[in-house]
Design a protein around this motif. Structure first.
Motif, PDB file in Angstrom:
ATOM      1  N   ARG A  96      39.382  53.852  69.913  1.00 33.68           N
ATOM      2  CA  ARG A  96      37.936  53.912  69.712  1.00 33.68           C
ATOM      3  C   ARG A  96      37.561  55.058  68.781  1.00 33.68           C
ATOM      4  O   ARG A  96      36.696  54.928  67.904  1.00 33.68           O
ATOM      5  CB  ARG A  96      37.222  54.078  71.057  1.00 33.68           C
ATOM      6  CG  ARG A  96      35.703  53.994  70.970  1.00 33.68           C
ATOM      7  CD  ARG A  96      35.093  53.929  72.350  1.00 33.68           C
ATOM      8  NE  ARG A  96      35.257  55.181  73.057  1.00 33.68           N
ATOM      9  CZ  ARG A  96      34.420  56.208  72.954  1.00 33.68           C
ATOM     10  NH1 ARG A  96      33.366  56.142  72.147  1.00 33.68           N
ATOM     11  NH2 ARG A  96      34.613  57.317  73.645  1.00 33.68           N
ATOM     12  N   PRO A 151      36.710  62.577  75.521  1.00 32.12           N
ATOM     13  CA  PRO A 151      36.271  61.840  74.329  1.00 32.12           C
ATOM     14  C   PRO A 151      35.217  62.620  73.545  1.00 32.12           C
ATOM     15  O   PRO A 151      34.406  63.348  74.121  1.00 32.12           O
ATOM     16  CB  PRO A 151      35.680  60.546  74.913  1.00 32.12           C
ATOM     17  CG  PRO A 151      36.265  60.425  76.278  1.00 32.12           C
ATOM     18  CD  PRO A 151      36.440  61.833  76.759  1.00 32.12           C
ATOM     19  N   GLU A 173      40.988  55.255  74.185  1.00 28.61           N
ATOM     20  CA  GLU A 173      40.079  56.249  73.621  1.00 28.61           C
ATOM     21  C   GLU A 173      40.489  56.651  72.212  1.00 28.61           C
ATOM     22  O   GLU A 173      39.639  56.889  71.352  1.00 28.61           O
ATOM     23  CB  GLU A 173      40.012  57.478  74.529  1.00 28.61           C
ATOM     24  CG  GLU A 173      39.268  57.245  75.828  1.00 28.61           C
ATOM     25  CD  GLU A 173      37.828  56.818  75.598  1.00 28.61           C
ATOM     26  OE1 GLU A 173      37.155  57.410  74.718  1.00 28.61           O
ATOM     27  OE2 GLU A 173      37.370  55.885  76.280  1.00 28.61           O
ATOM     28  N   TYR A 228      31.857  60.598  81.350  1.00 28.86           N
ATOM     29  CA  TYR A 228      32.728  59.792  80.490  1.00 28.86           C
ATOM     30  C   TYR A 228      34.041  60.501  80.170  1.00 28.86           C
ATOM     31  O   TYR A 228      34.776  60.095  79.263  1.00 28.86           O
ATOM     32  CB  TYR A 228      32.000  59.404  79.199  1.00 28.86           C
ATOM     33  CG  TYR A 228      31.299  60.536  78.484  1.00 28.86           C
ATOM     34  CD1 TYR A 228      31.957  61.287  77.519  1.00 28.86           C
ATOM     35  CD2 TYR A 228      29.980  60.846  78.787  1.00 28.86           C
ATOM     36  CE1 TYR A 228      31.319  62.327  76.868  1.00 28.86           C
ATOM     37  CE2 TYR A 228      29.319  61.878  78.131  1.00 28.86           C
ATOM     38  CZ  TYR A 228      29.993  62.616  77.168  1.00 28.86           C
ATOM     39  OH  TYR A 228      29.344  63.647  76.537  1.00 28.86           O
ATOM     40  N   VAL A 232      39.276  62.954  69.913  1.00 29.74           N
ATOM     41  CA  VAL A 232      39.594  62.989  71.335  1.00 29.74           C
ATOM     42  C   VAL A 232      40.448  64.223  71.603  1.00 29.74           C
ATOM     43  O   VAL A 232      41.429  64.463  70.902  1.00 29.74           O
ATOM     44  CB  VAL A 232      40.374  61.738  71.787  1.00 29.74           C
ATOM     45  CG1 VAL A 232      40.732  61.837  73.270  1.00 29.74           C
ATOM     46  CG2 VAL A 232      39.568  60.475  71.527  1.00 29.74           C
TER      47      VAL A 232
END
Length: 293
Positions: free
Chosen positions: A148, A212, A145, A196, A156
């Motif tokens: 990303r 996230p 995460e 998520y 995050v």
């Protein structure tokens, strides 16, 4: 052949040409057994087989090629294309029935292997007591995460949660009651996650929550909701009703100093210890470039 297959108990889907066969075999719910004639309009059966095998999708389709070609090289070509078996024409129906039965048995064995594989994957990645992600898996998820978030220039947030005075619960009521408390707290927090979000058992009575695309303010508010939800009801255990509270530490990756797993978790952990020192049953946040303290 369609009538024979139906009489043997198979549900039959007929394709009139190679392209139609390929569409069926690449559908969301493809047949597990396929009989492909080598020579078909539009797309030959051996080419359909190559395309299907190139995808390497699950579940596996067992493919039998039907062909009038009998040269060794033709048979080798068909098997190298990914066929599992072949029958040369003309053939006897009882031979086809036996080949299909063998294919079905192989599919059944593969299903058993896939089930066992999924079970072992679950055991390897899940905490045995709470069913949450285990320590190794939740850290790996945070690593992904964070990567990303860097690519997408997003943020995050993480929350470290700890059950207050858990040792006292174990000492007073026993470890079995402590296990019930852990499972109940984990279940309550998990039920509040977005689809998520991620939550794992970090160790002992500590949990790590990954949010996230969340900033520090949202994570703080979410941690407050978790604190109030878990602490509002006592937990019914075999040793009696046990009231519990949790302390929380919050950090977010938007801080220029918190860009990797270690520094982010460490910041949340320090905030958690401040919550413990300041009386427990509260949320503390890591400094965010001066935005919150």
């Amino acid at each position: 052949m369609e009538k024979k297959l139906a009489a043997w108990g198979y549900e039959v889907v007929v394709a009139e040409n190679g392209n139609a066969a390929l569409q069926i075999l690449q559908s969301d719910d493809p047949p597990r057994l396929a009989l492909l004639d080598w020579i078909m309009p539009d797309l030959e059966g051996v080419e359909v087989c190559r395309i299907v095998r190139r995808k390497k999708e699950e579940p596996y389709t067992y493919i039998i090629l039907l062909t009038s070609l009998q040269r060794d090289q033709d048979i080798i070509t068909g098997m190298e294309a990914g066929a599992d078996d072949y029958i040369t024409k003309p053939f006897k129906h009882h031979e086809l029935r036996l080949r299909l039965r063998a294919g079905r048995r192989i599919i059944e064995l593969q299903n058993e292997l896939l089930t066992a594989r999924d079970m072992f994957r679950t055991k390897a990645s899940r905490d045995y007591l709470t069913g949450l992600w285990n320590h190794g898996e939740i850290v790996e998820i945070l690593t992904r995460e964070l990567s990303r978030a860097k690519r997408e220039s997003s943020c995050v947030a993480v929350i470290m949660a700890d059950i207050d005075l858990f040792k006292k619960i174990n000492d007073t009521h026993g470890h079995l009651a402590g296990d019930v408390v852990l499972r109940s707290a984990a279940r309550k927090m998990h039920s509040m996650m977005r689809s998520y979000d991620f939550i794992g058992r970090y160790g002992g009575e500590e949990f790590l929550v990954i949010l996230p695309e969340c900033n520090l303010e949202y994570a703080y508010a979410f941690a407050e909701r978790l604190r109030l939800s878990v602490g509002c009801d006592s937990i019914d255990t075999p040793e009696g009703v046990i009231p519990i509270t949790l302390s929380f530490g919050v950090a977010a990756s938007g801080n220029t100093q918190l860009q990797d797993v270690y520094s982010l978790v460490n910041a949340a952990d320090k905030a958690l210890y401040r919550a413990k020192e300041n009386g427990r049953n509260r949320v503390e946040v890591a400094p965010f470039d001066g935005a919150m303290t």
